[in-house]
Design a protein around this motif. Structure first.
Motif, short mmCIF file in Angstrom:
data_model
loop_
_atom_site.label_atom_id
_atom_site.label_comp_id
_atom_site.label_asym_id
_atom_site.label_seq_id
_atom_site.Cartn_x
_atom_site.Cartn_y
_atom_site.Cartn_z
N LEU A 245 0.84 -1.20 0.00
CA LEU A 245 0.00 0.00 0.00
C LEU A 245 0.88 1.26 0.00
N HIS A 246 1.94 1.24 0.78
CA HIS A 246 2.91 2.34 0.77
C HIS A 246 3.50 2.52 -0.62
N ASP A 247 3.94 1.42 -1.22
CA ASP A 247 4.61 1.50 -2.53
C ASP A 247 3.67 1.95 -3.64
N GLU A 248 2.38 1.67 -3.47
CA GLU A 248 1.42 2.15 -4.46
C GLU A 248 1.10 3.64 -4.25
N THR A 249 1.01 4.05 -2.98
CA THR A 249 0.55 5.41 -2.66
C THR A 249 1.63 6.45 -2.92
N LYS A 250 2.87 6.12 -2.58
CA LYS A 250 3.94 7.12 -2.65
C LYS A 250 4.08 7.77 -4.03
N PRO A 251 4.15 6.97 -5.12
CA PRO A 251 4.29 7.62 -6.43
C PRO A 251 3.10 8.52 -6.79
N VAL A 252 1.91 8.18 -6.28
CA VAL A 252 0.74 9.04 -6.55
C VAL A 252 0.95 10.40 -5.89
N LEU A 253 1.41 10.39 -4.64
CA LEU A 253 1.60 11.65 -3.93
C LEU A 253 2.79 12.42 -4.50
N LEU A 254 3.82 11.72 -4.93
CA LEU A 254 4.95 12.40 -5.59
C LEU A 254 4.46 13.09 -6.86
N ALA A 255 3.61 12.39 -7.61
CA ALA A 255 3.07 12.98 -8.84
C ALA A 255 2.19 14.18 -8.53
N ALA A 256 1.56 14.16 -7.34
CA ALA A 256 0.66 15.27 -6.97
C ALA A 256 1.42 16.42 -6.33
N GLY A 257 2.74 16.28 -6.14
CA GLY A 257 3.52 17.42 -5.65
C GLY A 257 4.29 17.18 -4.36
N MET A 258 4.16 15.99 -3.77
CA MET A 258 4.95 15.73 -2.56
C MET A 258 6.43 15.72 -2.92
N LYS A 259 7.24 16.26 -2.01
CA LYS A 259 8.69 16.25 -2.27
C LYS A 259 9.26 14.85 -2.01
N GLU A 260 10.38 14.56 -2.65
CA GLU A 260 11.05 13.27 -2.43
C GLU A 260 11.19 13.00 -0.94
N VAL A 268 6.62 5.35 8.30
CA VAL A 268 5.36 4.64 8.56
C VAL A 268 5.57 3.66 9.73
N LEU A 269 6.63 2.90 9.66
CA LEU A 269 6.92 1.93 10.74
C LEU A 269 7.16 2.66 12.06
N GLY A 270 7.85 3.82 11.97
CA GLY A 270 8.13 4.60 13.17
C GLY A 270 6.85 5.09 13.85
N VAL A 271 5.87 5.52 13.04
CA VAL A 271 4.60 5.97 13.61
C VAL A 271 3.90 4.79 14.30
N CYS A 272 3.91 3.62 13.66
CA CYS A 272 3.30 2.43 14.29
C CYS A 272 3.95 2.16 15.65
N GLU A 273 5.25 2.36 15.70
CA GLU A 273 5.98 2.07 16.93
C GLU A 273 5.66 3.11 18.01
N ARG A 274 5.73 4.40 17.62
CA ARG A 274 5.51 5.47 18.60
C ARG A 274 4.07 5.50 19.10
N THR A 275 3.12 5.06 18.25
CA THR A 275 1.70 5.08 18.65
C THR A 275 1.20 3.66 18.81
N SER A 276 2.09 2.79 19.31
CA SER A 276 1.77 1.36 19.25
C SER A 276 0.49 0.99 19.98
N CYS A 277 0.17 1.70 21.06
CA CYS A 277 -1.05 1.33 21.82
C CYS A 277 -2.29 2.05 21.33
N ASN A 278 -2.14 2.93 20.32
CA ASN A 278 -3.30 3.71 19.86
C ASN A 278 -4.22 2.89 18.97
N VAL A 279 -5.51 3.15 19.12
CA VAL A 279 -6.52 2.68 18.18
C VAL A 279 -6.68 3.79 17.16
#
Lengths: 328, 328
Positions: A245-260, A268-279
């Protein structure tokens, strides 16, 4: 400093209670009279990130066409800022027009700060404002969970970036009314004292894209698997879907103007880790049988892809599946 | 009774061992020389549904163009039936042609019994046969799990229905060669003695559709959630997706010719219950990092829908997601 907060959900209650706790005069504009009454009568109950419980005084009003019609122009109190804390799902064209009407009838037409996910809301609000007031876009990584009509739990410390939208050129910025400058400074001051780690950003679109990428991966999959953020990457099948899902989404956002963004996957993995107990908010909505932001997140990415001749079958799949999850 | 079984996977080993155990002379045609050798040297090891262990003698050959080319016509042994136990995924046009070549070079050109899921294989085999031998379609609900090259565990008792394809009119059936009749009776006799609860069916297409509906719901979701069949409906979110997938798939199959099936949803739940401890073949393939039948099941349904102007977004989603699961 007087702030009107539109929306009594988790983010609305969090910002209202934290800002009021550092001395802002806050009024929450809710959808129902009942919630406005409970907040005005009993205050907001906040469990802070350390679990401490606080009760904080705030005003309560409810936002409806009938209510606004009954209020005479003079009765609407001054506000220095409005903060829009509705989910995209709750922001219909009609609601955007109602919000514009509220701001028009507020003395001095204060600016509106939007902290929605995605980008779909800006078009609606810009149309409804017709240039009568300023719109600021913000992106925040703070987390909150509403426990009942007046109670909220602060589940994650984060940061907040804001900028006027559309972004102004340097020349326009210089010509900015000093009052706007003053209001900006005041708001940043209160947000920072309230612990939101807020700053102006000349990179807000990029930050919105970055948050969209992270949300597009974590939110639908936590909803699908009924799992807290931290559990998601623990199993190879789920991690494999995250990566796809990441690999599909990233090029779309790059094409829409997101910077490299070379370390987006690690982020993404870091957010999962830092918010590990969050719903995630999406899982919370599915569990509560409420509408989710799926269309504003993965649906938005599918539309961005289509508009650019790219394909986004996994984002479309997430849209269909999370929609189907709601139909029990 | 001599039976050539094409494919040394779970279903091939199950049918080979059970048929050989009641006196059929079985040769398994494998993809690799190694497996053919192990089977011929050590026999098939079968754990029956009660857990008893048996070692059963069977022949082993391997099916390759080079191998067939080396065999002179006279060296190919007579067979009364071939049973095709390859997954759809393993049945390329080339493999279908190789199978047709094997049958053409077998004395009397015996009929071929196909027990694949779905319907995609019949077109390929009919084209490859060019009318030189008869093709029978079968649908079985027996379950098996291959443990190693020569060992198989019988995980579920089931039934088997078969019919010649294309189905013949009553007049054609009367004119059928008596030898075909005899072969059919012999095969049914052996299958039933081997415990497969086999019968002729004039309703085979319908049974194929019914199995397709059940597989379309259970297989991709067990793969996605990495769960045994019985766990699937236990959680409301998963049950909700099962129901949505069922409700999308059923009208597609009805439009394609399936007969009305009022208790189809209860049947899906019943299969989950009866096979509660089973790992679906699709999940087993995902876990083993192998190709799955997703395209022959949900992909096939998506194509059936498209051909009839119906939409099948959840089947398409399953196709994309299970494909993505494989790409670790």
């Amino acid at each position: 400093m007087r702030i009107g907060i539109i929306g009594g959900g988790s983010i609305g209650l969090l910002f209202a209670s934290k800002l009021a706790a550092v001395g802002a005069e806050v009024t929450i504009w809710t959808r129902t009279e009942e919630q406005a009454f409970v907040i005005a009568a009993e205050g907001i109950r906040l469990w802070d990130a350390e679990g401490g419980e606080h009760t904080i005084v705030a005003g309560g009003e409810w936002l409806s066409r009938e209510r606004l019609a009954k209020m005479e122009a003079g009765r609407l109190e001054r506000a220095d800022w409005y903060l829009l804390a509705l989910k995209q799902t709750d922001l219909s064209k009609e609601t955007a027009e109602l919000i514009a009407e509220l701001i028009r009838r507020t003395p001095d037409r204060p600016p509106l700060l939007c902290i929605q996910n995605g980008t779909g809301h800006l078009g609606k609000l810009t149309a409804a404002s017709a240039g009568d007031f300023s719109i600021y876009n913000a992106v925040t990584s703070s987390g909150a969970k509403r426990e009942d009509m007046r109670s909220v739990r602060h589940t994650g410390q984060g940061s907040l970036f804001l900028a006027r939208t559309p972004e102004r050129s340097q020349g326009e910025r210089r010509a900015e009314r000093s009052e706007d400058d003053f209001r900006q400074k005041m708001l940043l001051n209160f947000l920072n004292r309230a612990g939101f780690d807020a700053s102006l950003s000349n990179d807000i679109h990029n930050r919105v894209f970055q948050k969209l990428l992270i949300n597009a991966v974590i939110n639908p999959l936590t909803a699908l698997y009924d799992m807290r953020n931290g559990e998601l990457p623990a199993h190879p099948a789920r991690r494999s879907l995250m990566k796809a899902l990441h690999d599909e989404t990233k090029p779309v956002l790059l094409a829409a103007g997101m910077k490299e963004w070379p370390d987006s996957w690690e982020s993404v993995l870091g957010v999962c880790e830092r918010t590990s107990c969050n719903v995630s908010s999406m899982l919370a909505d599915v569990r509560a049988g409420k509408g989710t932001e799926i269309d504003s997140i993965n649906g938005e990415i599918a539309r961005m892809a289509a508009a650019r001749g790219l394909s986004a079958p996994l984002n479309e799949s997430m849209l269909r599946l999370v929609e189907a999850l709601g139909k029990r």
